[in-house]
Design an enzyme around this catalytic site. Structure first.
Site, mmCIF file in Angstrom:
data_model
loop_
_atom_site.group_PDB
_atom_site.id
_atom_site.type_symbol
_atom_site.label_atom_id
_atom_site.label_comp_id
_atom_site.label_asym_id
_atom_site.label_seq_id
_atom_site.Cartn_x
_atom_site.Cartn_y
_atom_site.Cartn_z
ATOM 1 N N LEU A 48 0.726 -1.371 -0.106
ATOM 2 C CA LEU A 48 -0.037 0.055 0.072
ATOM 3 C C LEU A 48 0.827 1.122 -0.102
ATOM 4 O O LEU A 48 0.394 2.321 0.290
ATOM 5 C CB LEU A 48 -0.974 0.048 1.309
ATOM 6 N N GLY A 49 2.061 0.989 -0.241
ATOM 7 C CA GLY A 49 3.048 2.279 -0.382
ATOM 8 C C GLY A 49 3.054 2.784 -1.706
ATOM 9 O O GLY A 49 2.017 2.694 -2.566
ATOM 10 N N ASP A 72 0.145 -5.873 3.359
ATOM 11 C CA ASP A 72 0.452 -4.708 4.159
ATOM 12 C C ASP A 72 0.005 -5.089 5.605
ATOM 13 O O ASP A 72 -0.741 -5.904 5.805
ATOM 14 C CB ASP A 72 0.067 -3.639 3.117
ATOM 15 N N ASP A 90 2.631 -8.992 8.403
ATOM 16 C CA ASP A 90 3.557 -8.012 9.087
ATOM 17 C C ASP A 90 4.949 -8.755 8.653
ATOM 18 O O ASP A 90 5.395 -9.837 8.760
ATOM 19 C CB ASP A 90 3.294 -8.255 10.521
ATOM 20 N N TYR A 179 18.153 4.596 6.538
ATOM 21 C CA TYR A 179 17.578 4.138 5.642
ATOM 22 C C TYR A 179 18.523 3.598 4.519
ATOM 23 O O TYR A 179 18.615 2.599 3.878
ATOM 24 C CB TYR A 179 16.627 5.008 4.755
HETATM 25 N N1 SER Z 1 12.663 8.659 -2.311
HETATM 26 C C1 SER Z 1 13.517 8.143 -1.255
HETATM 27 C C2 SER Z 1 13.584 9.014 -0.295
HETATM 28 O O1 SER Z 1 13.644 9.908 -0.429
HETATM 29 C C3 SER Z 1 14.917 7.842 -1.975
HETATM 30 O O2 SER Z 1 14.724 6.714 -2.239
HETATM 31 O O3 SER Z 1 13.982 8.514 0.913
#
Ligand code: SER
Length: 358
Positions: A48-49, A72, A90, A179
């Site tokens: 759902l992203g 999701d 999950d 990230y």
């Molecule tokens: N769109 C992502 C971000 O801005 C980059 O992979 O975190």
């Protein structure tokens, strides 16, 4: 998900010979049950992203409605529920994931669950759980059940020590966000499993993705989606990055097509497991200029926040020449084409001078 961008993508994804055998109907076919010579059964996590709904739509057109399982932890809309199989999953629940792989006879996992760059910095423990523990779960599943697995990576997997203009596939990767660190980890773990266990791991490093009918969830490149909504809703775009911050970008149709084409590429053509892909590269100043061709009165103010520090460590331009040479990657939309596609979708009936609503 419905609308122009995905329709364009569906047109541009011409089925290959092995995929033209007709899917033998939807009614009466249990989800995931198919002739092994036909299409893959695909599980999409985090569906759902920003990318999952569109990819499910494209893959269902190619592989059959019931062959693509969206999952999701969120409640889906009525439209999603009616569009094909949707299940709760999950990414941290290994047993539940095993159950899904077995019950739906899954062949491919598309692993979209992740916290993006800006939101990850606000909740590092959660980002570590979802982005790192979640990845360990899907890698283990792919190994146990011999699945083909796709995990997106990102421009965020590079950092201040990487060459930034352009950034090649192979160079120093020392990202400064959780990230980015988790995505370098994913690239390395996937490649390790490939070499150690022969697992078919594939990853594309995406630039900022600009989508029309879904929203990104807490990234540094989100401004390039926000500008269109601000232009149409208020006529005032507040930008959190400096006017001259250059970042690589891509329209969603190109992004989704890259996943499908990459996954369908015979293994023998791939020289690497992780490739850069991109389409364009622009600054806030340049996109503002282009958007003003559609919304001439657009007002712009710059209110810089912490996302600037992240953007300042990322590639300005991406070198994706290996993807183009090895498996034929080709983007279709540049900055003007992408802006036109966004306005055609978001305000199809309005002429530029009517698009401002103050
Ligand atoms: N769109 C992502 C971000 O801005 C980059 O992979 O975190």
């Amino acid at each position: 998900m419905s609308g122009q961008p995905v329709r364009n993508l569906l047109r541009s994804c011409v089925p290959r010979a092995s995929f033209v055998r007709k899917y033998n109907g939807v009614s009466g076919v249990a989800p995931g049950v198919k002739d092994k010579n036909e299409h893959p059964n695909v599980l999409i996590t985090g569906s759902l992203g920003q990318l999952g709904t569109g990819l499910a739509k494209v893959m269902r057109q190619r592989y059959g409605r019931n062959n693509v399982i969206m999952s999701d932890i969120l409640k889906p809309s009525k439209e999603i529920l009616e569009s094909g199989p949707y299940v709760f999953a999950d990414i941290l629940d290994f047993k539940k994931l095993q159950e899904l792989i077995v019950n739906y006879n899954i062949d491919w996992i598309i692993h979209f669950s992740a916290l993006l760059s800006a939101i990850g910095e606000n909740n590092v423990p959660l980002a570590m759980r979802v982005n790192i523990e979640g990845l360990h779960n899907v890698l283990e599943l792919a190994k146990q059940y011999r699945l083909k697995i796709f995990v997106p990576s990102t421009i965020g997997a590079f950092g201040p020590d990487s060459p930034r203009d352009p950034t090649p596939d192979l160079c120093i990767q020392r990202p400064r966000t959780i990230y980015g660190v988790s995505k370098v980890h994913a690239e390395l773990m996937g490649e390790y499993y490939y070499h150690k266990f022969g697992m078919d791991f594939r990853s594309l490093r995406f630039p900022g993705i600009i989508s029309a009918d879904t929203n990104p969830g807490g990234g540094t490149t989100d401004y390039a989606v926000k500008i269109f909504h601000d232009a149409l809703k208020t006529g005032h775009f507040k930008c959190y990055l400096r006017e001259d911050t250059r970042l690589p970008m891509m329209f969603i149709d190109d992004c989704l097509r890259s996943v499908v084409e990459f996954m369908e590429t015979p293994d023998s053509k791939l020289k690497m497991r992780t490739y850069n892909v991109t389409a364009m590269s622009f600054t806030p100043g340049e996109i503002v200029e282009e958007v003003r061709k559609h919304v001439p009165e657009l007002k712009v103010t710059y209110e810089i926040d912490g996302r600037q520090d992240i953007a300042d460590t990322w590639p300005k331009r991406f070198d994706d020449s290996n993807a183009r040479a090895d498996w034929g990657w080709k983007h279709t939309l540049d900055l003007p084409g992408m802006c036109k596609a966004m306005f055609d979708f978001l305000a199809p009936s309005e002429k530029p001078e009517q698009r401002i609503k103050m």
